[in-house]
Design an enzyme around this catalytic site. Sequence first.
Site, PDB file in Angstrom:
ATOM      1  N   SER A 266       0.973  -1.057   0.093  1.00 27.45           N
ATOM      2  CA  SER A 266      -0.021   0.085  -0.107  1.00 27.45           C
ATOM      3  C   SER A 266       1.051   1.375   0.097  1.00 27.45           C
ATOM      4  CB  SER A 266      -1.215  -0.163   1.570  1.00 27.45           C
ATOM      5  OG  SER A 266      -2.123   0.843   1.137  1.00 27.45           O
ATOM      6  N   HIS A 407      -7.464  -5.622   0.102  1.00 32.75           N
ATOM      7  CA  HIS A 407      -6.126  -4.831  -0.210  1.00 32.75           C
ATOM      8  C   HIS A 407      -6.225  -5.443   1.139  1.00 32.75           C
ATOM      9  CE1 HIS A 407      -3.609  -1.409  -0.303  1.00 32.75           C
ATOM     10  NE2 HIS A 407      -4.804  -1.391   0.869  1.00 32.75           N
TER      11      HIS A 407
END
Length: 427
Positions: A266, A407
Amino acid sequence: MIHRSLMLAAALGLTGIIAMAQEKVPINQVEEKVPPYTLPDPLQFSDGSSVSSPNDWVRRRRELLRLFEAHVYGTIPTGLTRRSPSPVSIRSDSLNGLAIRKILQVPLTDEPSPVLMELMVYLPKNATSAVPIFLGLNFSGNHTVTPETDVPLSRGWLPKSATGATNHIATEASRGTDSAAWPIEQILARGYGFATAHYADIEPDFDGGWRKGVRGRALSGHTRSGFAPEDWGAISAWSWGLSRAFDALAEDPLIDSKRVALLGHSRLGKTALWAGARDPRFALVIVNESGEGGAALARREFGETILRITTSFPHWFCGRFKNYSRAAETLPTDQHELIALIAPRPVYIASAQEDLWADPKGEYLAGWHATPVYQLLGLQGLPSASMPTLNSSVGDAVGYHIRSGKHALTAIDWGHYLNFADRHLNH
Ligand code: GTR
C-alpha cells in the site's frame, strides 16, 4: 462570504473540511469510463531523441530519476547522517529455536537525542552461509508483526484506527495484530532472513508529522518553516529510511547484502518502489497493492487520482505534485517509468481483485509498459498487454499476480514472492 465560510469552518472542524473536500473529488471505478490517455515513452529522452542502447538507458535513467524527484516525490537532501546502528538485544533461541533475532537502533539524525529507527531482524538459525533477506517497513510497530511478546512496544506514532492504539501510542493489546501479513516462520524456513521497522519511526504519518521525523530534524541546527516545491515529501523520507536500514543490514556478516529484497504494501509499496528506484543496492523489489503514486498509472483515470491523494495526504509527495491534480497528462513522468527505474533488477507488482481503489489494471499495465526497458537490457518483463487470470503468477524479470479478495498483504501473496525471490536471487 468570508464570514460564512469561517463559520462553516468552525462548525465542521478540520476533519470535516477535509471530508467535504474529498467528497468533491470524483472517482471513476468503471472500466468503460476510463478516458483515453497517452503515456510518456521511457525510451525517449526529454529532448525527443531515442534511447536505443543499454548505455543510453544509463543516461535516461538519471534523467527520469531527476524528474521523479522534481515533480513527484521530492529531492532528498545530501549530507544526511549515516551513523552505525547499536544493538538493543540479540536472542539466539528466538521462535522456538528457529531463529536468531536482533533488535538494532539506527540513529537517523545527528543530534544528542536523534530520531531512532528500531530495526528488527530475524535470521534462520540453521544457515551455513550469509542469507538473502526480505526487508519491509511495517504500519504499526515491530511488536505487531511478531508473535514474540518480549519485543519492545513501538514508541512511534500510530493512527487512531490502529488496533490497540490509545492516543496514537501502542498498547499491549496490539501485540501480534499484524502477524498474518508477515509469515516470518515461512520466510525463515525458505532460507531467507526477515527485517522490518515501523515507518513512523522515520516520520509520523500526518500532515505536520515532519516536525517529529527526519524531514524536520535531519538538517541539524536548521529550523524548517515549510517546504519548497521540490523538497522531499514523507514517501521520500520513509524511502531514505529504508536505505539506512540497508546500511545496517550490510554491516551484518550473517546477511548477504547483494541479495536484499525490498517489499512494501500500500503506501509502503509506493515507498518501496521509490526506494528501490533510487537505491540500486536493493536486489529485488516487490510492491503489494501500491496503487496511486505506486505502481498504478497516474494518467489512467480509475480509482484513486492525483487530486484525491494530494487532498487526503498532502504530506506524502513534494509540493509540486499537486500541480498535476487536474492535469495528469502534463506530468513529465508516469509510473511505468518508475518501475523501469528498477531495471535490470527484478520487480514484482501485485494487485487484489476487490482493491479497485488501487486500480489493478493500471498496476498491471505499468509493468507491461516498463517491459520495453527490460527488453532493451536483454531481459523479459511481462508477457502480454492482457491481465493474467486470477491468482496465477506471470512474467519474468517483471512479475505480476492479481489475488482474489481485498486490499491486504497475505500468505498467498508471500507464496508468490518467495518463489519469485528463489528464481531471481539464485536461492
Ligand atoms: C489509502 C490511500 C492509498 C493507500 C492506502 C494505504 O487511504 O488512498 O493510496 O496508500 O491508504 O496505504 O493503506
